[in-house]
Design an enzyme around this catalytic site. Structure first.
Site, PDB file in Angstrom:
ATOM      1  N   LYS A 222     -23.948  10.568  -4.827  1.00 10.32           N
ATOM      2  CA  LYS A 222     -23.233   9.863  -5.895  1.00 10.32           C
ATOM      3  C   LYS A 222     -23.701   8.410  -6.036  1.00 10.32           C
ATOM      4  O   LYS A 222     -23.687   7.844  -7.131  1.00 10.32           O
ATOM      5  CB  LYS A 222     -21.736   9.893  -5.591  1.00 10.32           C
ATOM      6  CG  LYS A 222     -20.860   9.270  -6.651  1.00 10.32           C
ATOM      7  CD  LYS A 222     -19.409   9.535  -6.314  1.00 10.32           C
ATOM      8  CE  LYS A 222     -18.453   8.874  -7.264  1.00 10.32           C
ATOM      9  NZ  LYS A 222     -17.056   9.174  -6.886  1.00 10.32           N
TER      10      LYS A 222
ATOM     11  N   GLU B  10     -11.511   7.008 -11.752  1.00 13.87           N
ATOM     12  CA  GLU B  10     -10.785   7.483 -10.568  1.00 13.87           C
ATOM     13  C   GLU B  10      -9.418   6.808 -10.387  1.00 13.87           C
ATOM     14  O   GLU B  10      -8.415   7.503 -10.179  1.00 13.87           O
ATOM     15  CB  GLU B  10     -11.650   7.295  -9.318  1.00 13.87           C
ATOM     16  CG  GLU B  10     -12.772   8.329  -9.258  1.00 13.87           C
ATOM     17  CD  GLU B  10     -13.892   7.943  -8.295  1.00 13.87           C
ATOM     18  OE1 GLU B  10     -13.704   7.011  -7.479  1.00 13.87           O
ATOM     19  OE2 GLU B  10     -14.955   8.578  -8.352  1.00 13.87           O
TER      20      GLU B  10
ATOM     21  N   ASP C 113      -8.537   2.245  -2.834  1.00 12.77           N
ATOM     22  CA  ASP C 113      -9.252   3.485  -2.523  1.00 12.77           C
ATOM     23  C   ASP C 113     -10.264   3.243  -1.408  1.00 12.77           C
ATOM     24  O   ASP C 113     -11.302   2.614  -1.619  1.00 12.77           O
ATOM     25  CB  ASP C 113      -9.964   3.976  -3.806  1.00 12.77           C
ATOM     26  CG  ASP C 113     -10.744   5.284  -3.588  1.00 12.77           C
ATOM     27  OD1 ASP C 113     -10.906   5.721  -2.431  1.00 12.77           O
ATOM     28  OD2 ASP C 113     -11.192   5.865  -4.600  1.00 12.77           O
TER      29      ASP C 113
ATOM     30  N   ASP D 119     -12.669  15.805  -8.728  1.00 13.46           N
ATOM     31  CA  ASP D 119     -12.991  14.518  -8.110  1.00 13.46           C
ATOM     32  C   ASP D 119     -14.332  14.727  -7.416  1.00 13.46           C
ATOM     33  O   ASP D 119     -14.406  15.379  -6.382  1.00 13.46           O
ATOM     34  CB  ASP D 119     -11.893  14.142  -7.106  1.00 13.46           C
ATOM     35  CG  ASP D 119     -12.277  12.936  -6.241  1.00 13.46           C
ATOM     36  OD1 ASP D 119     -13.279  12.263  -6.565  1.00 13.46           O
ATOM     37  OD2 ASP D 119     -11.564  12.679  -5.254  1.00 13.46           O
TER      38      ASP D 119
HETATM   39  P1  ADP Z   1     -14.952   9.678  -0.705  1.00 15.58           P
HETATM   40  O1  ADP Z   1     -14.004   9.164  -1.720  1.00 15.58           O
HETATM   41  O2  ADP Z   1     -15.994   8.673  -0.315  1.00 15.58           O
HETATM   42  O3  ADP Z   1     -15.527  10.988  -1.079  1.00 15.58           O
HETATM   43  P2  ADP Z   1     -12.785  10.501   1.072  1.00 15.58           P
HETATM   44  O4  ADP Z   1     -11.705   9.901   0.282  1.00 15.58           O
HETATM   45  O5  ADP Z   1     -12.859  11.967   1.148  1.00 15.58           O
HETATM   46  O6  ADP Z   1     -14.182   9.887   0.690  1.00 15.58           O
HETATM   47  O7  ADP Z   1     -12.633   9.900   2.557  1.00 15.58           O
HETATM   48  C1  ADP Z   1     -13.396  10.345   3.625  1.00 15.58           C
HETATM   49  C2  ADP Z   1     -13.047   9.483   4.819  1.00 15.58           C
HETATM   50  O8  ADP Z   1     -11.671   9.655   5.166  1.00 15.58           O
HETATM   51  C3  ADP Z   1     -13.848   9.852   6.067  1.00 15.58           C
HETATM   52  O9  ADP Z   1     -14.333   8.673   6.685  1.00 15.58           O
HETATM   53  C4  ADP Z   1     -12.808  10.541   6.925  1.00 15.58           C
HETATM   54  O10 ADP Z   1     -13.084  10.398   8.302  1.00 15.58           O
HETATM   55  C5  ADP Z   1     -11.547   9.794   6.559  1.00 15.58           C
HETATM   56  N1  ADP Z   1     -10.354  10.515   6.929  1.00 15.58           N
HETATM   57  C6  ADP Z   1     -10.040  11.792   6.599  1.00 15.58           C
HETATM   58  N2  ADP Z   1      -8.862  12.147   7.182  1.00 15.58           N
HETATM   59  C7  ADP Z   1      -8.457  11.069   7.880  1.00 15.58           C
HETATM   60  C8  ADP Z   1      -7.320  10.811   8.719  1.00 15.58           C
HETATM   61  N3  ADP Z   1      -6.401  11.757   8.953  1.00 15.58           N
HETATM   62  N4  ADP Z   1      -7.220   9.598   9.298  1.00 15.58           N
HETATM   63  C9  ADP Z   1      -8.166   8.658   9.079  1.00 15.58           C
HETATM   64  N5  ADP Z   1      -9.245   8.846   8.330  1.00 15.58           N
HETATM   65  C10 ADP Z   1      -9.400  10.035   7.735  1.00 15.58           C
HETATM   66 MG    MG Z   2     -12.925   9.186  -3.441  1.00 12.11          MG
END
Ligand code: ADP
Ligand code: MG
Length: 631
Positions: free
Chosen positions: A89, A190, A212, A27
């Protein structure tokens, strides 16, 4: 110099992919990336020594230009932002014109690529680099992690991409993997990967939703499962809405609390970054606890901030409401209601936020699927797919092409060759012929989209098939083949069958379709269905009429003497009526005038045929005549 359709498409399968060894699922996220591996249909994310599965999608460069990826790069980004790049990205497959809209949210400098339509360059660490190069660094890190964890070389991967990624962005992703030494077995959407991780492909056929919410983006997709194949029915989202916005709201609140307490801060980048970092920690804690607090140390003056879950939810409620609104409108556009949805999958770190879960639950009237870690679910699905593709398991997913692909034919009408949602890989061919006598070249215009007229679709490529020997209109046999590989990448080839000449293009659009544009294109097909059909019928009747008039001109020039003056003037009048109808774009009148002309010229056609036969027979001996009749 355009095309006329002869045959309906016929399907020819592409050859099978070769046998493969160890393959992982990746991913490649905007904020974070994850690599996973599946054995016997049991996928697991691969961790680093400290037990973390997520690799921040941040790349930095040290003094000698070596790349640093992940957590340490994120630390550099906080201190010396001009040496690091995040969210690359968003730039994959994008030209400068495509990114001006989002350039504001990206904290680094962007330059145009070599050519006007080339991918942008990112200036960081003292050099301009392409998004492909930067993504390759992240992929290389994931490859190394996988090799360390599996203790074997890893050279193949299934990589996920957003459902709305177009050809250019998909190609860029595949190029990045190649650069990192990974052969991409398949690019999988995705949301499709997330649904696979839940094993939905083995469950009931029907409609599934994937919600998502990541760091900076929100994507909502509707998937339709039929015979084990997911089709992306509709997508929507907001490319500037995610967990980062939650952080911002908390940080603003803390900074205004400080101001209220008489601590006037200089709001420079460093201050804001510190506040954001603390905000993020507090936010993540509130997914587990009812309240939290943090200490913000700015300019030697600390302040303490308490935040209850209620406070936090009040701050973010409008943003969460917006995601629900987007989800509703995607459903509406697809002609569905929440009750049609058999399951909602949650993806992305921000769906850990309780308010988000409650909002999705309320909107769909059912609890969302949350058993699988929302950070890992996409990578886990990709790993399952990688295992399936390397023969380790028997469930094989087919993906579908997201938008129809076709050709512009006479009158600007689109002939769809690969309809939207056709499982890929696929190879479809269609035959066309020339429109005019003696036509020696044909221009092929490849378009993508759901509309009936080429002008309303996205133009992907144009090329010329030249060297067609002069033949009468309709005699040439031009076969156009659309080959879409498993990653929805397209190659178009055209060949003239009687001579064997061939021309081929790999269709790589130089700039991308953004998220909204993609959604618009999907919906436009539905919105305009009726108008489009009328436009198409009109265009087709115009083509038919013009062809008839062209043929008539030729016939009159050759055999006009077969008509009496009265007959000739009657035909001229009817032809003039048809020309006027074509000029007036009146479909009913074109139809009526064409019919009238055809009736009138029937006798003329019969006389021409008689003359033709007489000419053919004159001067032939009886022997020759017998031979001809006999063959
Ligand atoms: P992307 O798909 O854009 O790469 P992610 O799915 O990894 O992003 O999400 C990252 C986001 O998730 C960040 O804003 C992070 O702060 C938030 N996040 C991660 N853990 C938690 C949590 N326990 N509670 C709330 N938000 C969270
Ligand atoms: Mg993602």
């Amino acid at each position: 110099m355009t095309l006329l359709q002869i045959h309906e498409p016929g399907e020819t399968p592409l050859p099978h992919e070769g046998e493969a060894a160890l393959a992982v699922g990746i991913d490649l996220g905007t904020t974070n990336s994850v690599v996973a591996f599946a054995r016997q249909s049991k996928p697991a994310a691969l961790h680093d020594e400290t037990g973390r599965a997520m690799v921040p999608s941040v790349v930095a460069w040290d003094e000698v230009g070596r790349a640093i990826v992940g957590e340490p790069a994120r630390a550099i980004l906080a201190d010396t932002p001009d040496r690091a790049v995040a969210s690359v990205k968003r730039l994959m497959g994008r030209g400068l014109a495509d990114v001006t809209a989002i350039a504001g949210v990206l904290p680094y400098k962007i330059e145009s690529g070599a050519g006007a339509h080339d991918m942008v360059r990112v200036v960081a660490g003292g050099r301009a680099r392409s998004p492909v190069e930067i993504s390759a660094e992240i992929l290389r890190t994931l490859k190394l992690r996988a090799e360390a964890a599996l203790e074997k070389p890893v050279e193949r991967a299934v990589v996920t991409v957003p459902a709305y990624f177009d050809d250019a962005a998909r190609t860029a992703t595949r190029d990045a993997a190649r650069l990192a030494g990974l052969e991409v077995l398949r690019l999988v959407n995705e949301p499709t990967a997330a649904a696979l991780a839940y094993g939905l492909d083995r469950g009931a056929e029907g409609l599934y939703a994937v919600y998502d919410l990541g760091g900076g983006t929100f994507d909502f997709s509707l998937l339709h499962l039929e015979k084990g194949v997911f089709q992306v029915l509709a997508t929507g989202g907001d490319t500037a809405l995610g967990g980062d916005d939650f952080d911002r709201l908390i940080a603003e609140r803390m900074l205004s609390e400080r101001k209220h307490d008489g601590l006037g801060d200089v709001l420079d980048t460093a201050t804001v970054k510190k506040a954001l970092l603390l905000a993020r920690q507090m936010k993540e804690q509130l997914s587990e606890r009812d309240q939290t607090s943090g200490r913000l140390d700015l300019a030697g003056k600390p302040s303490f901030h308490a935040l209850t879950r209620g406070d936090f939810e009040a701050l973010i409620a409008p943003l969460v409401a917006r995601t629900v609104e987007i989800a509703r409108s995607v459903l509406l556009d697809a002609g569905k209601v929440p009750a049609d949805v058999a399951g909602v999958v949650l993806v992305g770190g921000s769906t850990r936020t309780l308010l988000v879960r409650q909002a999705v639950d309320a909107a769909f009237g059912r609890p969302p699927l949350t058993d699988i870690d929302p950070d890992e679910v996409v990578a886990l699905g990709a790993a399952l797919q990688a295992e399936a593709l390397t023969g380790g398991s028997d469930s094989l997913l087919l993906d579908v092409n997201p938008l129809s692909l076709g050709l512009e034919t006479m009158g600007g009408v689109v002939e769809k060759i690969v309809p939207r949602n056709t499982p890929v890989p696929v190879q479809l061919a269609q035959e066309f012929t020339t429109y005019q006598d003696g036509q020696t070249a044909m221009s092929i215009h490849v378009v993508q989209g759901e509309r009936e007229m080429a002008g309303d679709c996205r133009s992907l490529a144009r090329f010329e098939l030249t060297g067609i020997p002069p033949m009468t209109a309709g005699a040439a046999r031009i076969r156009v083949v659309f080959a879409v590989d498993a990653d929805s990448l397209l190659t178009v080839s055209a060949s003239e069958r009687t001579t064997g000449i061939e021309q081929r293009v790999e269709v790589k659009p130089s700039y991308g379709i953004d998220h909204d544009e993609m959604a618009d294109m999907l919906h436009a097909g539905l919105d305009h269905a009726e108008d489009d059909m009328m436009a198409r019928l009109l265009a087709e009747s115009r083509v038919d009429a013009s062809r008839a008039l062209l043929a008539l001109d030729g016939a009159l020039a050759a055999d006009g003497d077969l008509l009496s003056a009265t007959e000739k003037s009657e035909i001229d009048t009817a032809a003039a009526r048809l020309r006027a109808a074509v000029a007036a774009d009146d479909r009913n009148e074109i139809g009526a005038a064409a019919e009238a002309l055809e009736t009138l010229s029937k006798t003329f056609a019969e006389r021409r045929m008689d003359r033709g036969i007489r000419r053919a027979l004159s001067g032939l001996s009886v022997g020759e005549l017998e031979r001809r009749v006999g063959t």
